[in-house]
Write a protein that holds these residues in place. Structure first.
Motif, PDB file in Angstrom:
ATOM      1  N   GLY A 210       7.499  -6.096 -12.151  1.00 28.80           N
ATOM      2  CA  GLY A 210       7.440  -4.825 -12.867  1.00 28.80           C
ATOM      3  C   GLY A 210       7.451  -3.598 -11.968  1.00 28.80           C
ATOM      4  O   GLY A 210       6.919  -2.549 -12.334  1.00 28.80           O
ATOM      5  N   LEU A 211       8.037  -3.691 -10.797  1.00 30.36           N
ATOM      6  CA  LEU A 211       8.090  -2.540  -9.884  1.00 30.36           C
ATOM      7  C   LEU A 211       9.202  -1.572 -10.293  1.00 30.36           C
ATOM      8  O   LEU A 211      10.153  -1.934 -10.988  1.00 30.36           O
ATOM      9  CB  LEU A 211       8.326  -3.016  -8.445  1.00 30.36           C
ATOM     10  CG  LEU A 211       7.272  -3.927  -7.805  1.00 30.36           C
ATOM     11  CD1 LEU A 211       7.669  -4.272  -6.375  1.00 30.36           C
ATOM     12  CD2 LEU A 211       5.881  -3.280  -7.824  1.00 30.36           C
ATOM     13  N   GLU A 212       9.057  -0.323  -9.838  1.00 29.46           N
ATOM     14  CA  GLU A 212      10.081   0.700 -10.073  1.00 29.46           C
ATOM     15  C   GLU A 212      11.204   0.543  -9.049  1.00 29.46           C
ATOM     16  O   GLU A 212      10.990  -0.005  -7.970  1.00 29.46           O
ATOM     17  CB  GLU A 212       9.458   2.099  -9.929  1.00 29.46           C
ATOM     18  CG  GLU A 212       8.325   2.390 -10.911  1.00 29.46           C
ATOM     19  CD  GLU A 212       8.797   2.285 -12.364  1.00 29.46           C
ATOM     20  OE1 GLU A 212       9.924   2.735 -12.658  1.00 29.46           O
ATOM     21  OE2 GLU A 212       8.049   1.730 -13.199  1.00 29.46           O
ATOM     22  N   PRO A 213      12.406   1.092  -9.359  1.00 27.94           N
ATOM     23  CA  PRO A 213      13.558   0.938  -8.455  1.00 27.94           C
ATOM     24  C   PRO A 213      13.288   1.354  -7.003  1.00 27.94           C
ATOM     25  O   PRO A 213      13.691   0.653  -6.079  1.00 27.94           O
ATOM     26  CB  PRO A 213      14.625   1.830  -9.097  1.00 27.94           C
ATOM     27  CG  PRO A 213      14.286   1.803 -10.546  1.00 27.94           C
ATOM     28  CD  PRO A 213      12.792   1.740 -10.624  1.00 27.94           C
ATOM     29  N   ASP A 214      12.566   2.484  -6.785  1.00 32.58           N
ATOM     30  CA  ASP A 214      12.359   2.905  -5.392  1.00 32.58           C
ATOM     31  C   ASP A 214      11.387   1.968  -4.667  1.00 32.58           C
ATOM     32  O   ASP A 214      11.519   1.708  -3.474  1.00 32.58           O
ATOM     33  CB  ASP A 214      11.872   4.357  -5.315  1.00 32.58           C
ATOM     34  CG  ASP A 214      10.597   4.569  -6.114  1.00 32.58           C
ATOM     35  OD1 ASP A 214      10.416   3.850  -7.119  1.00 32.58           O
ATOM     36  OD2 ASP A 214       9.771   5.419  -5.726  1.00 32.58           O
ATOM     37  N   GLN A 215      10.408   1.429  -5.425  1.00 34.13           N
ATOM     38  CA  GLN A 215       9.506   0.441  -4.835  1.00 34.13           C
ATOM     39  C   GLN A 215      10.294  -0.814  -4.433  1.00 34.13           C
ATOM     40  O   GLN A 215      10.131  -1.361  -3.343  1.00 34.13           O
ATOM     41  CB  GLN A 215       8.401   0.057  -5.833  1.00 34.13           C
ATOM     42  CG  GLN A 215       7.436   1.205  -6.169  1.00 34.13           C
ATOM     43  CD  GLN A 215       6.414   0.787  -7.212  1.00 34.13           C
ATOM     44  OE1 GLN A 215       6.780   0.199  -8.232  1.00 34.13           O
ATOM     45  NE2 GLN A 215       5.144   1.089  -6.965  1.00 34.13           N
TER      46      GLN A 215
ATOM     47  N   VAL B 279       5.813   0.798   6.619  1.00 34.23           N
ATOM     48  CA  VAL B 279       4.385   0.730   6.270  1.00 34.23           C
ATOM     49  C   VAL B 279       3.754   2.116   6.297  1.00 34.23           C
ATOM     50  O   VAL B 279       2.640   2.293   5.793  1.00 34.23           O
ATOM     51  CB  VAL B 279       3.558  -0.200   7.199  1.00 34.23           C
ATOM     52  CG1 VAL B 279       4.099  -1.613   7.148  1.00 34.23           C
ATOM     53  CG2 VAL B 279       3.520   0.322   8.617  1.00 34.23           C
ATOM     54  N   SER B 280       4.464   3.083   6.904  1.00 36.08           N
ATOM     55  CA  SER B 280       3.995   4.459   6.912  1.00 36.08           C
ATOM     56  C   SER B 280       2.566   4.537   7.480  1.00 36.08           C
ATOM     57  O   SER B 280       2.307   3.996   8.549  1.00 36.08           O
ATOM     58  CB  SER B 280       4.093   5.018   5.487  1.00 36.08           C
ATOM     59  OG  SER B 280       3.606   6.323   5.435  1.00 36.08           O
ATOM     60  N   SER B 281       1.636   5.095   6.742  1.00 39.32           N
ATOM     61  CA  SER B 281       0.295   5.291   7.300  1.00 39.32           C
ATOM     62  C   SER B 281      -0.683   4.186   6.902  1.00 39.32           C
ATOM     63  O   SER B 281      -1.887   4.301   7.128  1.00 39.32           O
ATOM     64  CB  SER B 281      -0.247   6.648   6.845  1.00 39.32           C
ATOM     65  OG  SER B 281      -0.362   6.627   5.428  1.00 39.32           O
ATOM     66  N   SER B 282      -0.177   3.126   6.292  1.00 38.67           N
ATOM     67  CA  SER B 282      -1.087   2.062   5.849  1.00 38.67           C
ATOM     68  C   SER B 282      -1.755   1.402   7.050  1.00 38.67           C
ATOM     69  O   SER B 282      -1.097   0.880   7.953  1.00 38.67           O
ATOM     70  CB  SER B 282      -0.315   1.006   5.054  1.00 38.67           C
ATOM     71  OG  SER B 282      -0.992  -0.224   5.095  1.00 38.67           O
TER      72      SER B 282
ATOM     73  N   GLU C 274       0.831  -1.210   0.000  1.00 37.01           N
ATOM     74  CA  GLU C 274       0.000   0.000   0.000  1.00 37.01           C
ATOM     75  C   GLU C 274       0.860   1.252   0.000  1.00 37.01           C
ATOM     76  O   GLU C 274       0.631   2.189  -0.759  1.00 37.01           O
ATOM     77  CB  GLU C 274      -0.902   0.019   1.244  1.00 37.01           C
ATOM     78  CG  GLU C 274      -2.296  -0.538   1.004  1.00 37.01           C
ATOM     79  CD  GLU C 274      -3.225  -0.303   2.203  1.00 37.01           C
ATOM     80  OE1 GLU C 274      -4.291  -0.938   2.215  1.00 37.01           O
ATOM     81  OE2 GLU C 274      -2.886   0.492   3.099  1.00 37.01           O
ATOM     82  N   SER C 275       1.887   1.235   0.870  1.00 36.90           N
ATOM     83  CA  SER C 275       2.720   2.432   1.024  1.00 36.90           C
ATOM     84  C   SER C 275       3.507   2.750  -0.244  1.00 36.90           C
ATOM     85  O   SER C 275       3.904   3.883  -0.464  1.00 36.90           O
ATOM     86  CB  SER C 275       3.677   2.272   2.210  1.00 36.90           C
ATOM     87  OG  SER C 275       4.780   1.465   1.849  1.00 36.90           O
ATOM     88  N   ILE C 276       3.734   1.749  -1.107  1.00 32.36           N
ATOM     89  CA  ILE C 276       4.433   2.036  -2.367  1.00 32.36           C
ATOM     90  C   ILE C 276       3.451   2.095  -3.534  1.00 32.36           C
ATOM     91  O   ILE C 276       3.835   2.047  -4.704  1.00 32.36           O
ATOM     92  CB  ILE C 276       5.561   1.017  -2.663  1.00 32.36           C
ATOM     93  CG1 ILE C 276       4.994  -0.421  -2.776  1.00 32.36           C
ATOM     94  CG2 ILE C 276       6.658   1.084  -1.595  1.00 32.36           C
ATOM     95  CD1 ILE C 276       6.004  -1.432  -3.266  1.00 32.36           C
ATOM     96  N   GLY C 277       2.155   2.138  -3.204  1.00 32.47           N
ATOM     97  CA  GLY C 277       1.164   2.375  -4.249  1.00 32.47           C
ATOM     98  C   GLY C 277       0.628   1.134  -4.940  1.00 32.47           C
ATOM     99  O   GLY C 277       0.006   1.227  -5.997  1.00 32.47           O
ATOM    100  N   VAL C 278       0.855  -0.035  -4.379  1.00 32.19           N
ATOM    101  CA  VAL C 278       0.258  -1.253  -4.948  1.00 32.19           C
ATOM    102  C   VAL C 278      -0.853  -1.697  -3.995  1.00 32.19           C
ATOM    103  O   VAL C 278      -0.584  -2.189  -2.910  1.00 32.19           O
ATOM    104  CB  VAL C 278       1.307  -2.388  -5.076  1.00 32.19           C
ATOM    105  CG1 VAL C 278       0.661  -3.648  -5.645  1.00 32.19           C
ATOM    106  CG2 VAL C 278       2.481  -1.944  -5.929  1.00 32.19           C
ATOM    107  N   ASP C 279      -2.110  -1.508  -4.404  1.00 24.27           N
ATOM    108  CA  ASP C 279      -3.211  -1.907  -3.528  1.00 24.27           C
ATOM    109  C   ASP C 279      -3.359  -3.433  -3.573  1.00 24.27           C
ATOM    110  O   ASP C 279      -3.724  -3.997  -4.604  1.00 24.27           O
ATOM    111  CB  ASP C 279      -4.513  -1.245  -4.009  1.00 24.27           C
ATOM    112  CG  ASP C 279      -5.695  -1.649  -3.141  1.00 24.27           C
ATOM    113  OD1 ASP C 279      -5.527  -2.532  -2.270  1.00 24.27           O
ATOM    114  OD2 ASP C 279      -6.789  -1.074  -3.334  1.00 24.27           O
ATOM    115  N   PRO C 280      -3.083  -4.115  -2.446  1.00 24.69           N
ATOM    116  CA  PRO C 280      -3.090  -5.575  -2.480  1.00 24.69           C
ATOM    117  C   PRO C 280      -4.484  -6.159  -2.714  1.00 24.69           C
ATOM    118  O   PRO C 280      -4.612  -7.331  -3.054  1.00 24.69           O
ATOM    119  CB  PRO C 280      -2.555  -5.960  -1.095  1.00 24.69           C
ATOM    120  CG  PRO C 280      -2.794  -4.776  -0.228  1.00 24.69           C
ATOM    121  CD  PRO C 280      -2.745  -3.579  -1.123  1.00 24.69           C
ATOM    122  N   HIS C 281      -5.528  -5.378  -2.484  1.00 22.68           N
ATOM    123  CA  HIS C 281      -6.877  -5.927  -2.642  1.00 22.68           C
ATOM    124  C   HIS C 281      -7.503  -5.555  -3.982  1.00 22.68           C
ATOM    125  O   HIS C 281      -8.614  -5.971  -4.278  1.00 22.68           O
ATOM    126  CB  HIS C 281      -7.765  -5.489  -1.476  1.00 22.68           C
ATOM    127  CG  HIS C 281      -7.231  -6.015  -0.184  1.00 22.68           C
ATOM    128  ND1 HIS C 281      -7.211  -7.364   0.115  1.00 22.68           N
ATOM    129  CD2 HIS C 281      -6.637  -5.397   0.870  1.00 22.68           C
ATOM    130  CE1 HIS C 281      -6.658  -7.541   1.308  1.00 22.68           C
ATOM    131  NE2 HIS C 281      -6.290  -6.368   1.782  1.00 22.68           N
TER     132      HIS C 281
END
Lengths: 535, 535
Positions: free
Chosen positions: B236-241, B295-298, B183-190
């Motif tokens: 297919g994730l980006e380097p920072d992810q 996990v930040s604010s997830s 979630e914190s890297i922008g991939v919604d697991p659901h």
């Protein structure tokens, strides 16, 4: 349409003919299996485990019902498109094992095995598609002492399980004697034209119990129409041939009442006479005399009787007499592969049949000598003899007799959770109990006190440990004896009286929990009353 | 042609990927299973047995390898053309059982079960198509104490089996934390579009051990070509992810050497600090701090960490510290159905790998929280958590450590048959030994003295009883201690010296056999040398 079907929920159900086994039955079954295992071990048999399935061609088809040789077995293909079948007994895998390792095995090879077997058959009352067998086999010897030993092992097992002498009998026969009698009436059992006829005769005798002499006579002759009108073709024998077979099938010494059997079991009192190189009990010699007349000059028949006489000598020497072992022509055993002595363990105590009438409990195991199973693989005859116990049936009999049932509460002590913030304290109490060898758990659900008490009852807990605010302040816990509590609550009808009496509930200091629980459990074991019986 | 084929003999062979288990391994396995059973019982779990197969639709498809959902299971049709499947684990039948009996079960429902499971897969070294599992599950509670308890049970089991503290670790993670990081890297697991991506990420992390960081980075990014040239598509994730996930997967406190682990296992010495309603060991708080940042604010991520903190409090209170339990982000577990905490029991002692290099023995069991299995049937979510031991793998580890091996001769005493006319006398000797609780048999083969001695050796008999003509005349028997005899014969090189010495052989009166054999067996047990080791 396909999409809609995917949303239909599967029904949670067991396949028919299968069963789940719950805790108390598993415990009782395991106690029984331990006793049997100990007997098989002490007789010198070693354990072996083979897998649940085999290549279909290696397993072969040796099911009792030879009319449908392609049915009765669960078969499937693996990733390589090889056909596999679930084992339908423990003998066919043994044959594969012996053939595969023949050169390195000690000979004779003596193993026992227990485990489930599977039959792809229509289930019925008491007939399951998965059931457990317990087998002992001695492979690689023609020595008839191996057969005698299995009969004595069967008797010793039943007595070790608590079945009193006089309430069981090991019935022994020899397939060779029947073949001898067939020869004497002009039916050559080894003539391929007579294979079917021999089988029909075997099956007719096997039905003596159910159809009585009249029915068996019809099956030996022209055939028989049953109550539903179905006609079973007979063996087509002539009246004098039928009469000889009936006469044979009626010979046995088996005392008619438990009292007589117990008397016969005091075998030392029975007269015995020298025969076949040793003494045998006279009740048996009478049976052998009748059979000798019937087989006349048939070589195979004479040999069959001589084998049983040797067994009788060994039985007599170990004082296993006619109160425990009966030479009995009505024992046939269904499987076609038997070639010599066959035996059956029968419980003789009476139970009620479906109509409430008295019937004997019946067979709980059997076996015999077989020569062809390993030959299939090796091309050489490997003589073998085995005995198989029907575990579920025997267990049902023992439960009927009240054996292997245990009183007391089998469940764990439950530490109730009165305050969710104090899990660590409750957990410690459970750990302390476990460290002293007491089954215990902290309640790990999320419900309140009432549900926790109900849970403890369902788990058959001997007692619960309670520490609420008040007990904590006093440095104490409350222990509630559920067995005693339920007993008292059954006696007390007045609700007020109940609440005031708070039966079977007491307080102890935090440091005395283990000791107090041990006392509760010991008291329950003494009184031998289970929680379940009261509820 | 068909006729000719019928005469071809089947080959006696086991299907590939299956095995027979022989006597000494069965005994050793049963000793191990008894220890595990005792631990599961003392924690309050009750035994349950379900049959080997279920209706295919009721069993469902929850195999680890979700790429091939229609494979991996043995399926077949019964007489009524209903599809059945052999169970591939013990969890799917549990789900069926719970759904079928939901209303009458105590809740939470706590059961253990052991038995074989089957996989229709290509077998490999140490990978069989039938193997045994030993499971404990608590069904019907969201209480995280149930998860904590399973981890402590796993540790207690391993120690009860003789694995020293410091030589194992229970690694714990929570699927929710990974979802939080996604979630914190922008991939919604659901998000259903991300189901495949989430699985690819899970699997990539699972391969950390084998592929190391570099390989996992490729699998999280564009993909990876393995040594054979096969290409596996990446997430297919980006380097920072990728960097965030790698950072996460590297967090754990796990001491590097057994020495440090033993030190850490003396947990009282580690500083602890209050957190989440109780104290936890500081090594763990450091791990949790790193995860909280990631996990930040997830919300789901925060919840996942809070659950592990609750477990940590319970561990700390029972003094299960970082020497036994490690919170470790690299634990993923293959099965997609886990929804919360996951755990794995790993043996950390080193063995040689195929190339002779040192590798950790690795996982011997694992489990976690799952919510969907019963929901399939009931339509309501039934939370559950479980732990499963890989019995064969654990047994292999114990054998490697030299545990559960027993010295001494496990075979029965063999009474030799010197004169076929005196079977009854030899049989009596065997019976007398059995009556004293000694495993014994009269030789029931048909061979001579030399073959009988060889047989006794193969059976690992502690000794043989010999009564020939001479001994009979003196009213004595000769007892030959096979363990001592084989030891001496290994020392004596001169054949003449051997024959004259007749080592380990002595005579006793007929009435003293039992006592003399008891002494021989006791002596062998003391010296703890098995017949087999010498031969």
């Amino acid at each position: 349409m396909a999409r809609k079907q995917k949303q239909i929920r599967p029904k949670a159900r067991l396949p028919k003919g299968l069963r789940d086994i719950s805790a108390s039955e598993i415990r009782s079954l395991n106690r029984m299996l331990d006793v049997i295992r100990r007997q098989f071990e002490i007789y010198g048999f070693e354990p072996l485990e083979t897998p649940a399935f085999e290549y279909t061609d290696a397993l072969g088809k040796f099911l009792p019902d030879q009319d449908r040789p392609n049915e009765g077995v669960f078969s499937f293909e693996d990733e390589d498109n090889q056909w596999l079948s679930l084992r339908y007994d423990l003998t066919a895998p043994l044959a594969r094992y012996v053939a595969e390792h023949y050169d390195v095995l000690p000979k004779p090879f003596r193993r026992y095995q227990t485990g489930p077997v599977w039959r792809n058959e229509k289930p019925g009352p008491g007939r399951f598609r998965q059931f457990t067998q317990f087998d002992a086999d001695t492979v690689g010897t023609t020595n008839i002492a191996a057969d005698a030993e299995l009969c004595m092992l069967a008797a010793d097992c039943l007595e070790a399980l608590g079945i009193p002498r006089g309430n069981y009998v090991i019935r022994v026969n020899n397939r060779k004697i029947l073949d001898g009698i067939l020869e004497s009436i002009g039916v050559d059992p080894h003539d391929t034209d007579h294979v079917g006829k021999r089988l029909t005769i075997l099956r007719a005798i096997d039905k003596l119990d159910r159809l009585e002499i009249k029915g068996v006579e019809l099956l030996l002759g022209k055939g028989r129409k049953d109550e539903s009108g179905d006609f079973t073709k007979g063996a087509g024998l002539e009246p004098d041939q039928i009469s000889t077979i009936i006469q044979y099938s009626q010979t046995s010494y088996f005392a008619d009442t438990p009292k007589l059997r117990i008397q016969a079991a005091a075998e030392g009192e029975l007269p015995s006479e020298p025969m076949a190189g040793g003494k045998i009990f006279s009740a048996w010699s009478k049976t052998f005399s009748v059979w000798k007349k019937l087989v006349s000059s048939s070589e195979i028949g004479i040999q069959g009787i001589a084998e049983l006489e040797k067994m009788a000598v060994l039985f007599t020497a170990s004082n296993f007499g006619p109160g425990r072992i009966s030479f009995d022509a009505s024992v046939v055993r269904g499987l076609d592969y038997y070639t010599g002595p066959v035996f059956e363990a029968e419980l003789t105590h009476e139970i009620e049949d479906e109509d409430g009438g008295p019937v004997r409990f019946g067979s709980v195991g059997g076996g015999g000598r077989y020569d062809g199973l390993v030959e299939r693989f090796k091309g050489i005859e490997v003589p073998a003899t085995g005995f198989s116990i029907g575990v579920s049936r025997l267990h049902a009999a023992l439960q009927h007799l009240g054996e292997f049932e245990k009183g007391g509460s089998e469940g764990p002590v439950i530490v109730l959770v009165m305050d969710r913030e104090r899990l660590t304290d409750y957990q410690k109490m459970a750990r302390d109990l476990r460290a002293s060898g007491i089954r215990a758990e902290m309640y790990v659900g999320t419900s309140g006190m009432r549900a926790q008490m109900k849970y403890a009852d369902k788990r058959r807990a001997p007692c619960v440990i309670i520490q609420g605010e008040d007990e904590l302040a006093r440095g104490e816990v409350t222990i509630k004896d559920l067995v005693e509590g339920n007993r008292l609550s059954a006696e007390i009808t007045d609700n007020k009286e109940w609440r005031e009496g708070r039966p079977a509930q007491f307080s102890v200091g935090e440091g005395e929990i283990v000791e107090a629980v041990q006392k509760v459990i010991a008291r329950q074991a003494d009184s031998n009353v289970s929680n379940q019986e009261i509820l």
